[in-house]
Enzyme design. Structure first.
Site, PDB file in Angstrom:
ATOM      1  CG  ASN A  81      -1.577   1.310   1.322  1.00  9.57           C
ATOM      2  OD1 ASN A  81      -1.689   2.332   0.485  1.00  9.57           O
ATOM      3  ND2 ASN A  81      -1.587   2.046   2.861  1.00  9.57           N
ATOM      4  CD1 TRP A  82       3.264   0.662  -2.982  1.00 13.77           C
ATOM      5  CD2 TRP A  82       3.449   2.273  -4.795  1.00 13.77           C
ATOM      6  NE1 TRP A  82       4.022   0.574  -4.169  1.00 13.77           N
ATOM      7  CE2 TRP A  82       3.845   1.337  -4.484  1.00 13.77           C
ATOM      8  CE3 TRP A  82       3.837   3.248  -5.584  1.00 13.77           C
ATOM      9  CZ2 TRP A  82       4.369   1.014  -6.857  1.00 13.77           C
ATOM     10  CZ3 TRP A  82       3.271   3.343  -7.248  1.00 13.77           C
ATOM     11  CH2 TRP A  82       4.503   2.103  -7.125  1.00 13.77           C
ATOM     12  CE  LYS A  83       1.615   3.635   5.069  1.00 15.03           C
ATOM     13  NZ  LYS A  83      -0.124   3.644   5.961  1.00 15.03           N
TER      14      LYS A  83
ATOM     15  CG  HIS B 239      -5.808   1.646   4.858  1.00 19.84           C
ATOM     16  ND1 HIS B 239      -5.080   2.388   5.578  1.00 19.84           N
ATOM     17  CD2 HIS B 239      -4.699   0.793   4.506  1.00 19.84           C
ATOM     18  CE1 HIS B 239      -4.412   2.185   6.212  1.00 19.84           C
ATOM     19  NE2 HIS B 239      -3.310   1.573   5.661  1.00 19.84           N
TER      20      HIS B 239
ATOM     21  CD  GLU C 167      -3.127   4.654   6.376  1.00 22.55           C
ATOM     22  OE1 GLU C 167      -2.654   5.181   5.371  1.00 22.55           O
ATOM     23  OE2 GLU C 167      -1.829   5.432   7.289  1.00 22.55           O
TER      24      GLU C 167
ATOM     25  CD  GLU D  36      -3.136  -2.645   6.996  1.00 23.03           C
ATOM     26  OE1 GLU D  36      -2.564  -2.973   6.838  1.00 23.03           O
ATOM     27  OE2 GLU D  36      -4.186  -1.751   6.851  1.00 23.03           O
TER      28      GLU D  36
ATOM     29  N   GLY E 145       2.001   1.883  10.440  1.00 25.69           N
ATOM     30  CA  GLY E 145       3.098   3.334  10.839  1.00 25.69           C
ATOM     31  C   GLY E 145       4.132   3.745  11.704  1.00 25.69           C
TER      32      GLY E 145
ATOM     33  CB  SER F 106       5.621  -1.928  11.553  1.00 30.15           C
ATOM     34  OG  SER F 106       4.758  -0.310  11.822  1.00 30.15           O
TER      35      SER F 106
ATOM     36  N   GLY G  56       2.514  -1.327   4.054  1.00 36.91           N
ATOM     37  CA  GLY G  56       2.673   0.169   3.930  1.00 36.91           C
ATOM     38  C   GLY G  56       4.409   0.656   3.671  1.00 36.91           C
ATOM     39  N   GLY G  57       4.958   1.602   4.298  1.00 33.32           N
ATOM     40  CA  GLY G  57       5.827   2.003   4.101  1.00 33.32           C
ATOM     41  C   GLY G  57       7.246   0.859   3.759  1.00 33.32           C
TER      42      GLY G  57
HETATM   43  C1  PEP Z   1      -0.565  -0.360   5.831  1.00 28.63           C
HETATM   44  O1  PEP Z   1      -0.237   1.093   5.434  1.00 28.63           O
HETATM   45  O2  PEP Z   1      -1.583  -0.610   5.509  1.00 28.63           O
HETATM   46  C2  PEP Z   1       0.442  -0.415   6.540  1.00 28.63           C
HETATM   47  C3  PEP Z   1       0.638  -1.750   7.191  1.00 28.63           C
HETATM   48  O3  PEP Z   1       1.777   0.472   6.454  1.00 28.63           O
HETATM   49  P1  PEP Z   1       2.798   0.420   7.465  1.00 28.63           P
HETATM   50  O4  PEP Z   1       3.363  -1.078   6.887  1.00 28.63           O
HETATM   51  O5  PEP Z   1       3.478   1.601   7.438  1.00 28.63           O
HETATM   52  O6  PEP Z   1       2.019   0.261   8.760  1.00 28.63           O
END
Ligand code: PEP
Length: 240
Positions: free
Chosen positions: A8-10, A94, A96, A164, A170, A200, A221-222
């Site tokens: 997930n590039w956000k 998601h 966010e 999640e 994040g 994470s 994500g990141g």
């Molecule tokens: C996400 O954006 O779904 C996510 C899990 O982010 P991160 O891996 O950065 O915690």
């Protein structure tokens, strides 16, 4: 079951950066089907990602979708539009989106139902807040969120759930492998679908998480914004 690793590039990577990342990813993973792979770029980078990943084993998902085919919904994109450009699927719900844009259990279910109806694959996200975990409410929160998805969508082979925990997204905090396993069991008691872990995920913790029997992959994500770390997580999934 083949594991799935989705990135997930956000709100990162416009078309120019998306082209670079996707070309490198296509070179590194080619058409190797050992693990299902997907990237979820921002809408404006979807077409570029699709072109750069053509012929590779990496699918392209959007980060959300609307529940109507068309209409006066400024800022939204429909499932038919995603299908038309060749997207394989989309995320829905998601945290966010829930936290910053008023997404609810009901809108998450409606978005999932519409996407599945046109033949898109769906990764539906669920997860508890830190205070909900501390209060001992994790299972109840997951049950509420997953029941809302179950009510909205037919039993579908195209549906995946991502667990999640919001406190792990994040933040650098990761659920332990046992916490992930326990949450995935709660989800699978309601919906018999693959369940990804997200929060994470990094090359350093991926192998331990992927080794759990009910962890069917990861939503990253990141660490998906960097080809080396995304490929390392994919390799951990392949080895699990
Ligand atoms: C996400 O954006 O779904 C996510 C899990 O982010 P991160 O891996 O950065 O915690």
């Amino acid at each position: 079951m083949r594991k799935l690793v989705a990135g997930n590039w956000k709100m990162f990577k416009g078309p120019a950066e998306a082209r670079t990342l996707c070309s490198e990813l296509a070179d590194r993973v080619g058409a190797d089907p050992a693990v299902g792979l997907a990237v979820c770029p921002p809408y404006v980078s979807l077409a570029t990602a699709l072109a750069a990943l053509e012929g590779s084993a990496v699918d392209v998902f959007a980060q959300s979708v609307h529940w109507e085919a068309s209409g006066a919904f400024t800022g939204e994109v429909s499932a038919e539009m995603l299908l038309e450009i060749g997207a394989a699927g989309c995320l829905v719900g998601h945290s966010e989106r829930r936290q910053h844009f008023g997404e609810t259990d009901e809108t998450t279910g409606a978005r999932a139902a519409c996407a599945l109806a046109v033949g898109l694959r769906v990764i539906a996200c669920v997860g508890e807040l830190e205070r909900e975990r501390e209060a001992g409410d994790t299972a109840a929160v997951l049950e509420r969120q997953v029941h809302a998805i179950e009510r909205a969508v037919p039993n579908s082979a195209q549906l995946v759930v991502a667990y999640e925990p919001v406190w792990a997204i994040g933040t650098g905090k990761t659920a332990t492998a046992d916490q992930a396993q326990e949450a995935h069991e709660v989800i699978k008691r309601i919906l018999d679908v693959p369940v990804l872990y997200g929060g994470s995920v990094k090359p350093e913790n991926a192998a331990e998480l992927m080794a759990m029997p009910d962890v069917d992959g990861a939503l990253v994500g990141g660490a998906s914004l960097d080809v080396d770390s995304f490929v390392a997580i994919r390799d951990a999934a392949a080895a699990a």
